[in-house]
Structure formats: C-alpha cells, structure tokens
Design an enzyme around this catalytic site. Sequence first.
Site, PDB file in Angstrom:
ATOM      1  N   GLY A 218      36.878  23.935  40.153  1.00 31.08           N
ATOM      2  CA  GLY A 218      36.492  25.362  39.735  1.00 31.08           C
ATOM      3  C   GLY A 218      35.007  25.680  39.896  1.00 31.08           C
TER       4      GLY A 218
ATOM      5  N   GLY B  53      42.353  21.480  38.909  1.00 29.35           N
ATOM      6  CA  GLY B  53      42.874  20.616  38.600  1.00 29.35           C
ATOM      7  C   GLY B  53      44.076  20.236  39.639  1.00 29.35           C
TER       8      GLY B  53
ATOM      9  N   LYS C 296      31.475  14.810  33.963  1.00 33.06           N
ATOM     10  CA  LYS C 296      32.186  13.615  33.646  1.00 33.06           C
ATOM     11  C   LYS C 296      32.900  12.923  34.679  1.00 33.06           C
ATOM     12  CE  LYS C 296      33.547  15.972  29.224  1.00 33.06           C
ATOM     13  NZ  LYS C 296      34.327  17.200  29.365  1.00 33.06           N
TER      14      LYS C 296
ATOM     15  N   ARG D 142      41.399  34.602  43.881  1.00 27.29           N
ATOM     16  CA  ARG D 142      42.758  34.242  43.736  1.00 27.29           C
ATOM     17  C   ARG D 142      43.877  35.218  43.935  1.00 27.29           C
ATOM     18  NH1 ARG D 142      43.289  29.883  38.733  1.00 27.29           N
ATOM     19  NH2 ARG D 142      42.631  28.042  39.956  1.00 27.29           N
TER      20      ARG D 142
HETATM   21  P1  ADP Z   1      34.289  21.229  39.217  1.00 23.72           P
HETATM   22  O1  ADP Z   1      34.797  22.374  38.167  1.00 23.72           O
HETATM   23  O2  ADP Z   1      33.759  21.750  40.196  1.00 23.72           O
HETATM   24  O3  ADP Z   1      35.270  20.076  39.117  1.00 23.72           O
HETATM   25  P2  ADP Z   1      32.998  19.938  37.070  1.00 23.72           P
HETATM   26  O4  ADP Z   1      33.790  20.450  35.989  1.00 23.72           O
HETATM   27  O5  ADP Z   1      33.229  18.247  37.014  1.00 23.72           O
HETATM   28  O6  ADP Z   1      32.730  20.615  38.395  1.00 23.72           O
HETATM   29  O7  ADP Z   1      31.243  19.978  36.484  1.00 23.72           O
HETATM   30  C1  ADP Z   1      30.835  21.073  36.181  1.00 23.72           C
HETATM   31  C2  ADP Z   1      29.799  21.002  35.294  1.00 23.72           C
HETATM   32  O8  ADP Z   1      28.890  19.934  35.423  1.00 23.72           O
HETATM   33  C3  ADP Z   1      28.938  22.200  35.247  1.00 23.72           C
HETATM   34  O9  ADP Z   1      29.193  22.570  33.920  1.00 23.72           O
HETATM   35  C4  ADP Z   1      27.525  21.729  35.109  1.00 23.72           C
HETATM   36  O10 ADP Z   1      26.681  22.352  34.298  1.00 23.72           O
HETATM   37  C5  ADP Z   1      27.511  20.319  34.755  1.00 23.72           C
HETATM   38  N1  ADP Z   1      26.444  19.301  35.154  1.00 23.72           N
HETATM   39  C6  ADP Z   1      26.197  19.326  36.655  1.00 23.72           C
HETATM   40  N2  ADP Z   1      25.114  18.486  36.566  1.00 23.72           N
HETATM   41  C7  ADP Z   1      24.761  18.316  35.216  1.00 23.72           C
HETATM   42  C8  ADP Z   1      23.621  17.760  34.651  1.00 23.72           C
HETATM   43  N3  ADP Z   1      22.572  16.884  35.498  1.00 23.72           N
HETATM   44  N4  ADP Z   1      23.355  17.645  33.166  1.00 23.72           N
HETATM   45  C9  ADP Z   1      24.297  18.365  32.515  1.00 23.72           C
HETATM   46  N5  ADP Z   1      25.463  19.027  33.002  1.00 23.72           N
HETATM   47  C10 ADP Z   1      25.617  19.088  34.439  1.00 23.72           C
HETATM   48  C1  3PG Z   2      43.633  26.606  36.912  1.00 24.85           C
HETATM   49  O1  3PG Z   2      42.916  27.463  36.648  1.00 24.85           O
HETATM   50  O2  3PG Z   2      43.249  25.421  36.738  1.00 24.85           O
HETATM   51  C2  3PG Z   2      45.257  27.071  36.686  1.00 24.85           C
HETATM   52  O3  3PG Z   2      45.444  28.228  36.916  1.00 24.85           O
HETATM   53  C3  3PG Z   2      45.963  26.171  35.757  1.00 24.85           C
HETATM   54  O4  3PG Z   2      45.467  26.896  34.405  1.00 24.85           O
HETATM   55  P1  3PG Z   2      45.595  26.123  33.207  1.00 24.85           P
HETATM   56  O5  3PG Z   2      44.504  24.841  33.464  1.00 24.85           O
HETATM   57  O6  3PG Z   2      45.417  26.795  32.184  1.00 24.85           O
HETATM   58  O7  3PG Z   2      47.031  25.273  33.144  1.00 24.85           O
HETATM   59 MG    MG Z   3      34.857  22.212  35.924  1.00 29.70          MG
END
Ligand code: ADP
Ligand code: 3PG
Ligand code: MG
Length: 402
Positions: free
Chosen positions: A350, A373, A199, A34
């Site tokens: 992320g 997000g 999720k 970033r």
């Molecule tokens: P992003 O940040 O890219 O949007 P998410 O936050 O939706 O992705 O998902 C990431 C999380 O999903 C990770 O912590 C990963 O460990 C979890 N994950 C992926 N597949 C599985 C699984 N089969 N069982 C449990 N957790 C999982």
């Molecule tokens: C992010 O990492 O998604 C942005 O920097 C926003 O951060 P925040 O979720 O703490 O508002």
């Molecule tokens: Mg995530």
Amino acid sequence: MKTIRDFDLSKKTVLIRCDFNVPMKDGKILDDTRIRKALDTIEYAMDKNAKVVLLSHLGKVKEESDKQKQTLLPVQKRLEELLKKRVIFVNDCVGEQVLEQVKKLKEKEVLLLENTRFQDLDGKKESNNDPSLAQFWASLGDIFINDAFGTMHRAHASTIGIASFLPTGIGFLVEKEISVLKSLFSAPKPFILILGGSKIKDKIGIIKKFAPKCDKILIGGAMAATFLEAEGYQVGASLKETEWIPFCKEMLKKYSSKIILPVDFRCAKQISNQEGEEKDITDLEVDDIALDIGAQTIENFKNHLKDAKTVLWNGPLGAYEFSSYKKGTKEILLYLKDEKEKIKTVVGGGDTVACAMENHLENDLYHLSTGGGATLHYLEDETLVVLEAVEKNNGSNKSQFQ
Ligand code: ADP
Ligand code: 3PG
Ligand code: MG
C-alpha cells in the site's frame, strides 16, 4: 480458473465483489485507483446485458458510530462519474430493502450495496464468514464474480462464502494481478528485489521466497538499520527490531553477495519534517535516526539496477510521509521510470504504491498492484485463500451449509 468470460451473463444477476476499500479523509476519496481498476469487469458485465450487483467492504466497522465514516456513498458517487451512468445505492447490505431493489434491477443497470462490514456489527458475520450471511448474498444473484484482488487474503462471507453457493469466477483485475505476480516466480534475470518499509516481520516471507531466486536485494527503509546492526554497525536511535537481528545475520551469511545495504543516510534527532543531515553509516551518533537513504546509497542502488530486467519493490526506502525523507524513494522510482523499456518494475504494498502514485507514475511502471496484504501473501504462498475457494468451491459446497 474460471473467469468472467466463461459465463453467459445475459439477463443474469451478476454479483461482483470489488475492493472499494479506498483511502478516505472527511468523506473524500484520496485515491480512486481501486475504483478505476474495477471498471473493466463492471463494464463488461453491463455490455453483456447483466444486472450488476456490486459488493465491497470499506475500512473496519467495529461500532455503530463507524457506519457514518465507513459508508460506500462516496464510492457510489465516484462510480457514477466514472461509468457515466446511474449507480443505484442501497443503504444497507442485507434485509428487505436489498431484496426489493435487486429484484427491480434491469439489464445493464448497476446497483451498489452498502459496506459488507456493516454486518460485522452483528456478531462479525462478514469477517467470520457466517454461512447464513453468505447464503443471503448468494440468493440475490445467479453468478458470482470475485474481482476484489486486495481482499483475496481474507476468508470472509462476501469473498469465499458466496463462492460456496454460486457458480464463481474471477474478474479482469484479479486475472491481471495474478498473471503479473505469477510471472515473478520465473522472472527474466537479472532480477532485483528492493525492500524497505518499517518492519522486517512483514517482509520475512518475501525475503525467504525471493532471496534464492533473485540476483540482488537492495535494502532501505527502517529495516536497513536492523540489517546494519547485524553487520556490527552503530545505527544510533534508528527504528530497529532487535529480535530480528539473528534472522538478519542468517540472511547476511547465506546471501552475502546479494544483499546490498545503505552506506549513508539522511538523519535527524526526531521524526519530523525538519531537513536533517546526511551522514555516512560510520558517523551516526547515538541519538541519530536514519530516516532516508543518502546520496551515495541512491547512486549505488542505481548502479545495481543498471542491468536489471525485472524489479520487485516492496516498502519505501525512507519515511516518505515526511517531505524531507521522500528523496531516496522518489529518485529510485524515477530511475525505474526512465528505464521502463528495459526494466519490468512491479510495485506491491500500500505505502509503496502510494509513493508511486504521488509521483504520478501510474502509467510509467510495468505494474502497480492494487493489493497490499494480498500481494504479499500471494508472493509468499503462490496462492490466496479466496483463489482457492474460487477453484474448489464454485457453488459445489452448497450442502456444507444447508
Ligand atoms: P508497504 O505498505 O508498501 O508494504 P510498509 O508498510 O512496509 O510498506 O512501510 C511503510 C512505512 O515505512 C512508512 O510509514 C514509512 O514511513 C516507514 N519507513 C520507511 N523508512 C523508514 C525509516 N527509515 N524510519 C522510519 N520509518 C520508515
Ligand atoms: C486492503 O486494503 O488491504 C484490503 O482492502 C483488505 O482490507 P483489510 O486489511 O481491512 O481487511
Ligand atoms: Mg504499509
């Protein structure tokens, strides 16, 4: 939409809102992407003889003791290395000291204010978009440039607030992110959506938005278990969200030929680094947890991707933080890298971007978004609250707060 190019920056004090909210451990920056992606805008302003004032948040600041952990000081050090130039640091984001230092600033100099969320300790002024705080920051400069793409879904004082008081435009990073993400709404086909992560709730918007537009949806990650249960499979102790089974059923009915689910998994009895065992979906025992897609699913996904022209990917296909469950995500990433000339892959989220970075793919995929997000919000709504503020307010709402 006004961009930084539309302003005469010479001799002006230009406030640039960046997203320096980088992952940090024990005061060390784990990933500086970033910061690097913010350089174009900062360097452009310097080249145009502006006096540059940078603002950013870092993490969440809920109590006084968070200040030490959430200081932007490591970011200042990294910025100095990357810009090969001194970056003046003020260890507060409001007050006399800030006014004094900004006043002293000369053309081409760069100054970084301390974490804007330090002001959350004072009645959540930053996060609640307090007008007096926004007005204070606005009083420091002549022009406001928002280049904090990752924070564009947050209506905070340093994001939308300042835009009410100053002529405002977007920076190069925001411009690039928006142009790539926008192109997905009419992307060349076949267009394949890859979804994973933990999720379903987080992905509803993206599923609803893109299911009608895309040709296929490949689903992995924990969310695949809920889809499979909706199809009538026994998914053992896998992470599933029972409340979303009706939604999965509806999607499976509506898009039956588009949705592609895993046929096998790497499973274990608990989430740890242990190797686990590959099992067909029909063989899962009640205490099995599906932690990554299996070899056959990897092959199937590659086959579906063969003719793709566009791929949008959000969510890892396995619990990739654990060494034994990285393989599915890694293999599909490497496949997309090899097909880079043919397939435009856009990665958002992320954790998904972190997987790509971990595999050194920063320059081997079409676009890795700096937003988490913000990227999801933009893809769902085709706009972002801060973008709207840049378009509508642009210094014209001064009276609203006076
Ligand atoms: P992003 O940040 O890219 O949007 P998410 O936050 O939706 O992705 O998902 C990431 C999380 O999903 C990770 O912590 C990963 O460990 C979890 N994950 C992926 N597949 C599985 C699984 N089969 N069982 C449990 N957790 C999982
Ligand atoms: C992010 O990492 O998604 C942005 O920097 C926003 O951060 P925040 O979720 O703490 O508002
Ligand atoms: Mg995530």
